[in-house]
Design an enzyme around this catalytic site. Sequence first.
Site, PDB file in Angstrom:
ATOM      1  N   GLY A   1       0.840  -1.185   0.000  1.00 61.51           N
ATOM      2  CA  GLY A   1       0.000   0.000   0.000  1.00 61.51           C
ATOM      3  C   GLY A   1       0.874   1.233   0.000  1.00 61.51           C
ATOM      4  O   GLY A   1       2.019   1.189   0.471  1.00 61.51           O
TER       5      GLY A   1
ATOM      6  N   GLN B   1       2.662   9.918   1.702  1.00 66.29           N
ATOM      7  CA  GLN B   1       3.976   9.280   1.732  1.00 66.29           C
ATOM      8  C   GLN B   1       4.866   9.703   0.571  1.00 66.29           C
ATOM      9  O   GLN B   1       6.078   9.478   0.603  1.00 66.29           O
ATOM     10  CB  GLN B   1       3.833   7.749   1.710  1.00 66.29           C
ATOM     11  CG  GLN B   1       3.173   7.202   2.961  1.00 66.29           C
ATOM     12  CD  GLN B   1       3.160   5.690   2.927  1.00 66.29           C
ATOM     13  OE1 GLN B   1       2.254   5.076   2.402  1.00 66.29           O
ATOM     14  NE2 GLN B   1       4.200   5.080   3.468  1.00 66.29           N
TER      15      GLN B   1
ATOM     16  N   CYS C   1       6.189   0.162   7.742  1.00 73.00           N
ATOM     17  CA  CYS C   1       5.707   1.278   6.929  1.00 73.00           C
ATOM     18  C   CYS C   1       6.859   1.761   6.066  1.00 73.00           C
ATOM     19  O   CYS C   1       7.985   1.895   6.554  1.00 73.00           O
ATOM     20  CB  CYS C   1       5.215   2.404   7.844  1.00 73.00           C
ATOM     21  SG  CYS C   1       4.652   3.868   6.946  1.00 73.00           S
ATOM     22  N   LEU C   2       6.580   2.028   4.813  1.00 75.94           N
ATOM     23  CA  LEU C   2       7.626   2.505   3.903  1.00 75.94           C
ATOM     24  C   LEU C   2       8.162   3.866   4.328  1.00 75.94           C
ATOM     25  O   LEU C   2       9.238   4.255   3.895  1.00 75.94           O
ATOM     26  CB  LEU C   2       7.076   2.582   2.470  1.00 75.94           C
ATOM     27  CG  LEU C   2       6.640   1.239   1.854  1.00 75.94           C
ATOM     28  CD1 LEU C   2       5.995   1.472   0.489  1.00 75.94           C
ATOM     29  CD2 LEU C   2       7.812   0.278   1.750  1.00 75.94           C
TER      30      LEU C   2
ATOM     31  N   HIS D   1      -4.157   0.834   7.897  1.00 73.98           N
ATOM     32  CA  HIS D   1      -2.848   1.501   7.854  1.00 73.98           C
ATOM     33  C   HIS D   1      -2.856   2.668   6.852  1.00 73.98           C
ATOM     34  O   HIS D   1      -2.418   3.776   7.166  1.00 73.98           O
ATOM     35  CB  HIS D   1      -1.780   0.462   7.482  1.00 73.98           C
ATOM     36  CG  HIS D   1      -0.388   0.983   7.406  1.00 73.98           C
ATOM     37  ND1 HIS D   1       0.604   0.594   8.268  1.00 73.98           N
ATOM     38  CD2 HIS D   1       0.185   1.884   6.571  1.00 73.98           C
ATOM     39  CE1 HIS D   1       1.730   1.230   7.966  1.00 73.98           C
ATOM     40  NE2 HIS D   1       1.499   2.013   6.937  1.00 73.98           N
ATOM     41  N   GLU D   2      -3.374   2.405   5.653  1.00 72.83           N
ATOM     42  CA  GLU D   2      -3.345   3.442   4.612  1.00 72.83           C
ATOM     43  C   GLU D   2      -4.292   4.591   4.940  1.00 72.83           C
ATOM     44  O   GLU D   2      -3.970   5.760   4.711  1.00 72.83           O
ATOM     45  CB  GLU D   2      -3.682   2.846   3.239  1.00 72.83           C
ATOM     46  CG  GLU D   2      -2.722   1.766   2.759  1.00 72.83           C
ATOM     47  CD  GLU D   2      -1.253   2.169   2.838  1.00 72.83           C
ATOM     48  OE1 GLU D   2      -0.948   3.359   2.632  1.00 72.83           O
ATOM     49  OE2 GLU D   2      -0.413   1.300   3.114  1.00 72.83           O
TER      50      GLU D   2
ATOM     51  N   HIS E   1      -2.862   6.993   7.309  1.00 73.74           N
ATOM     52  CA  HIS E   1      -1.936   7.960   6.692  1.00 73.74           C
ATOM     53  C   HIS E   1      -2.667   9.233   6.272  1.00 73.74           C
ATOM     54  O   HIS E   1      -2.111  10.329   6.327  1.00 73.74           O
ATOM     55  CB  HIS E   1      -1.273   7.350   5.452  1.00 73.74           C
ATOM     56  CG  HIS E   1      -0.018   6.585   5.738  1.00 73.74           C
ATOM     57  ND1 HIS E   1       1.072   7.149   6.355  1.00 73.74           N
ATOM     58  CD2 HIS E   1       0.325   5.305   5.472  1.00 73.74           C
ATOM     59  CE1 HIS E   1       2.043   6.234   6.461  1.00 73.74           C
ATOM     60  NE2 HIS E   1       1.614   5.106   5.947  1.00 73.74           N
TER      61      HIS E   1
HETATM   62 ZN    ZN Z   1       2.703   3.374   5.943  1.00 69.90          ZN
END
Ligand code: ZN
Length: 201
Positions: A48, A53, A107-108, A149-150, A153
């Site tokens: 995702g 991000q 998380c990226l 999670h997304e 964000h």
């Molecule tokens: Zn993330």
Amino acid sequence: MLLEIVQAGVPVLRSAARPLTADEIRGQEIQQLIEHMRETMHAAPGVGLAAPQIGLPLQLAVIEDRIEPTAGQADDARERRPVPFHVIVNPVLTIEDATPAVFFEGCLSVHGHAALVPRAIAVRVDALDHRAEPVTIHARGWYARILQHEIDHLAGTLYLDRMYTRSFATAANLGAYWAERSVAEIMAALGIEAPARAPTS
Ligand code: ZN
């Protein structure tokens, strides 16, 4: 085109993203952004990627889980199944079953780390898709975790705000010390008490 994924500490990750209009979604700019976010998510690799991000305060995220359906036991426990590529815009999350599922999550934008995060086991998401058409998604297990999670964000929330802080680890140490143990064993070893319910907001 690969986009730069910003890391924790950049203000946009802590800001509320704004909704998109149907015209914006259908416009060339957002259509191109979706394609670039898809490529960036694949290259990372991740399951995702939310617009904040890549530095944009927009209520848009791309999701795709390309896990092999024949994966092993750990993935059965996670209820992890393949999820085809799709886009969610202006999503509204509703918890359908607050029973907590606790697993390591990363998380990226918090590169190289992971922690145990309790998430609701089942959710509903009402959103617009890449053509600005309304969609309702019912998700369980790992897919429900990805959505939570997304969508977090888009409100400026990171898993760091929801994790069991004592479980925070580098990816390398997760592999070295914890990968072979069950979540229950890890929680006991770290002195973490199991929650009755997952956080609902
Ligand atoms: Zn993330």
